[in-house]
Design an enzyme around this catalytic site. Structure first.
Site, short mmCIF file in Angstrom:
data_model
loop_
_atom_site.label_atom_id
_atom_site.label_comp_id
_atom_site.label_asym_id
_atom_site.label_seq_id
_atom_site.Cartn_x
_atom_site.Cartn_y
_atom_site.Cartn_z
N SER A 32 -17.74 8.85 6.68
CA SER A 32 -16.68 9.84 6.50
C SER A 32 -16.52 10.54 7.85
CB SER A 32 -17.08 10.85 5.43
OG SER A 32 -16.34 12.03 5.61
N HIS A 57 -13.86 5.95 5.79
CA HIS A 57 -13.46 6.82 4.67
C HIS A 57 -12.76 8.03 5.28
CE1 HIS A 57 -14.08 8.75 0.68
NE2 HIS A 57 -14.30 9.85 1.38
N ASP A 59 -10.83 11.51 4.73
CA ASP A 59 -10.69 12.59 3.74
C ASP A 59 -9.43 13.40 3.99
OD1 ASP A 59 -13.20 12.45 2.12
OD2 ASP A 59 -14.14 12.69 4.08
N MET A 61 -7.23 16.47 2.73
CA MET A 61 -7.32 17.69 1.89
C MET A 61 -6.10 18.55 2.14
SD MET A 61 -11.29 18.73 2.47
CE MET A 61 -12.61 17.51 2.52
N HIS A 92 -9.29 9.03 0.93
CA HIS A 92 -9.77 9.88 -0.17
C HIS A 92 -8.80 11.06 -0.28
CE1 HIS A 92 -13.21 12.51 -1.99
NE2 HIS A 92 -12.19 12.32 -2.83
N MET A 94 -7.64 14.13 -1.57
CA MET A 94 -7.97 15.36 -2.30
C MET A 94 -6.74 16.27 -2.23
SD MET A 94 -11.87 15.67 -0.95
CE MET A 94 -11.59 14.61 0.45
N MET A 163 -17.83 11.36 -7.36
CA MET A 163 -18.17 12.39 -6.38
C MET A 163 -19.58 12.93 -6.66
SD MET A 163 -15.81 12.68 -4.14
CE MET A 163 -16.46 14.11 -3.26
N PHE A 169 -15.79 19.81 1.28
CA PHE A 169 -16.53 20.01 2.54
C PHE A 169 -17.59 18.94 2.72
CE2 PHE A 169 -15.00 24.03 0.98
CZ PHE A 169 -14.38 24.58 2.10
N GLY A 170 -17.83 18.58 3.98
CA GLY A 170 -18.95 17.71 4.30
C GLY A 170 -20.24 18.52 4.35
N GLY A 171 -21.36 17.83 4.38
CA GLY A 171 -22.65 18.49 4.59
C GLY A 171 -23.22 19.21 3.39
N ASP A 197 -19.89 9.57 -2.97
CA ASP A 197 -19.42 10.35 -1.82
C ASP A 197 -19.93 11.78 -1.93
OD1 ASP A 197 -18.01 11.44 0.31
OD2 ASP A 197 -16.05 11.33 -0.67
N GLY A 198 -20.70 12.17 -0.92
CA GLY A 198 -21.18 13.56 -0.86
C GLY A 198 -22.69 13.64 -0.81
N SER A 220 -22.26 13.43 7.28
CA SER A 220 -23.17 14.06 8.24
C SER A 220 -24.40 13.20 8.54
CB SER A 220 -23.57 15.45 7.76
OG SER A 220 -23.69 15.48 6.36
O1 5SP Z 1 -14.97 13.95 0.32
C1 5SP Z 1 -15.88 14.49 0.89
C2 5SP Z 1 -16.09 15.96 0.75
O2 5SP Z 1 -15.10 16.47 -0.06
C3 5SP Z 1 -16.81 13.66 1.65
O3 5SP Z 1 -16.25 12.45 2.07
C4 5SP Z 1 -17.70 14.31 2.68
O4 5SP Z 1 -16.98 14.54 3.86
C5 5SP Z 1 -18.89 13.47 2.97
O5 5SP Z 1 -19.71 14.11 3.90
P1 5SP Z 1 -21.29 14.26 3.68
O6 5SP Z 1 -21.50 14.97 2.37
O7 5SP Z 1 -21.85 12.86 3.64
O8 5SP Z 1 -21.74 15.04 4.85
FE FE2 Z 2 -14.57 11.85 0.70
#
Ligand code: 5SP
Ligand code: FE2
Length: 250
Positions: A32, A57, A59, A61, A92, A94, A163, A169-171, A197-198, A220
């Site tokens: 991602s 991937h 994202d 938003m 993806h 969102m 999900m 958000f990532g991380g 994912d996540g 991340s």
């Molecule tokens: O769709 C999402 C978050 O909404 C993901 O794609 C995250 O961006 C993945 O990042 P990590 O959780 O692996 O850091």
């Molecule tokens: Fe995603």
């Protein structure tokens, strides 16, 4: 002797047929790019592909479906020009009105359009529009949505996305309690591509792999690593081994 050889050949053929059938899906790792330096998205996409990513991937938003804003189809068009025709773009989406972006994303070079079940009242029509735009279809569910709600569409889609964090958000921290959804989907739809994912990385990949996920999004953990190539390889090996184990157990 002749009989022994015949038995061996037929056992090998059965094993091959069995493995071939259960290998209808394969291990694929999709970084991602949300977690990368957003001022360098093009070179980050190229770098991820060079490090062995199977797909990218992306994202999207809209600040409405989720409390964050990223980018839209103009960025995807630039990324496509930058990386060339080959890399598979899993979008993806969102966004609150996924119907609105099908054609622009297809024109920009998206390969798969993954929309959220929670964002539409007419998934059947959206699936049809995505196919008419010559993209693959992904269907995502947020942590609060049950897998039974996704099931009626499973035979019409290319990929189900479970999900493992609240989107936005990532991380974030991986939610193990989503794994029963993955296991159930794998048991009901043995050849479906199932993505997680996540919060997925070396510490959580085994749970995803054992549950039956085969498309792994990692932000991340891959992008923040000093050695993304090794992390991608580690994730892929964990998933490939779980697929192999399932095929032998059946
Ligand atoms: O769709 C999402 C978050 O909404 C993901 O794609 C995250 O961006 C993945 O990042 P990590 O959780 O692996 O850091
Ligand atoms: Fe995603």
């Amino acid at each position: 002797m002749y009989l022994t050889i015949c038995r061996f050949v037929s056992a090998a053929a059965r094993l091959y047929a069995h493995t071939k059938h259960s290998m209808a899906y394969s291990a694929k790792i999709g970084p991602s790019i949300l977690s990368s330096d957003l001022s360098c998205l093009g070179s980050e996409c190229v770098r991820m592909m060079e490090c062995g990513a199977d797909y990218l991937h992306l994202d999207v938003m809209d600040g409405h479906f989720v409390p964050n804003i990223t980018f839209g189809h103009p960025m995807v068009e630039c990324l496509r020009k930058c990386v060339g025709q080959d890399p598979f773009f899993d979008m993806h989406m969102m966004v609150s009105r996924p119907e609105q972006w099908v054609k622009p994303m297809a024109a920009a070079g998206a390969s798969q359009y993954t929309f959220h079940l929670e964002a539409t009242t007419n998934p059947g029509n959206l699936i049809k529009e995505i196919r008419e735009s010559r993209m693959k279809v992904g269907l995502a569910i947020k942590p609060g949505t049950t897998v039974e709600e996704l099931a009626p569409w499973a035979n019409q889609i290319d990929m189900a996305l479970v999900m493992t964090v609240e989107p936005g958000f990532g991380g974030q921290k991986f939610m193990d309690d989503m794994m029963p959804k993955v296991s159930w989907l794998r048991s009901q739809f043995p050849s479906l591509d199932i993505e997680v994912d996540g919060g997925v990385g070396p510490d959580t990949i085994h749970k995803c792999a054992e549950a039956g996920a085969n498309m792994i999004v990692s932000g991340s953990a891959v992008i923040g690593s000093d050695d993304p190539r090794s992390v991608i390889a580690l994730l892929r090996t964990a998933v490939a081994e779980a697929i192999q184990k399932r095929s032998l157990d059946r």
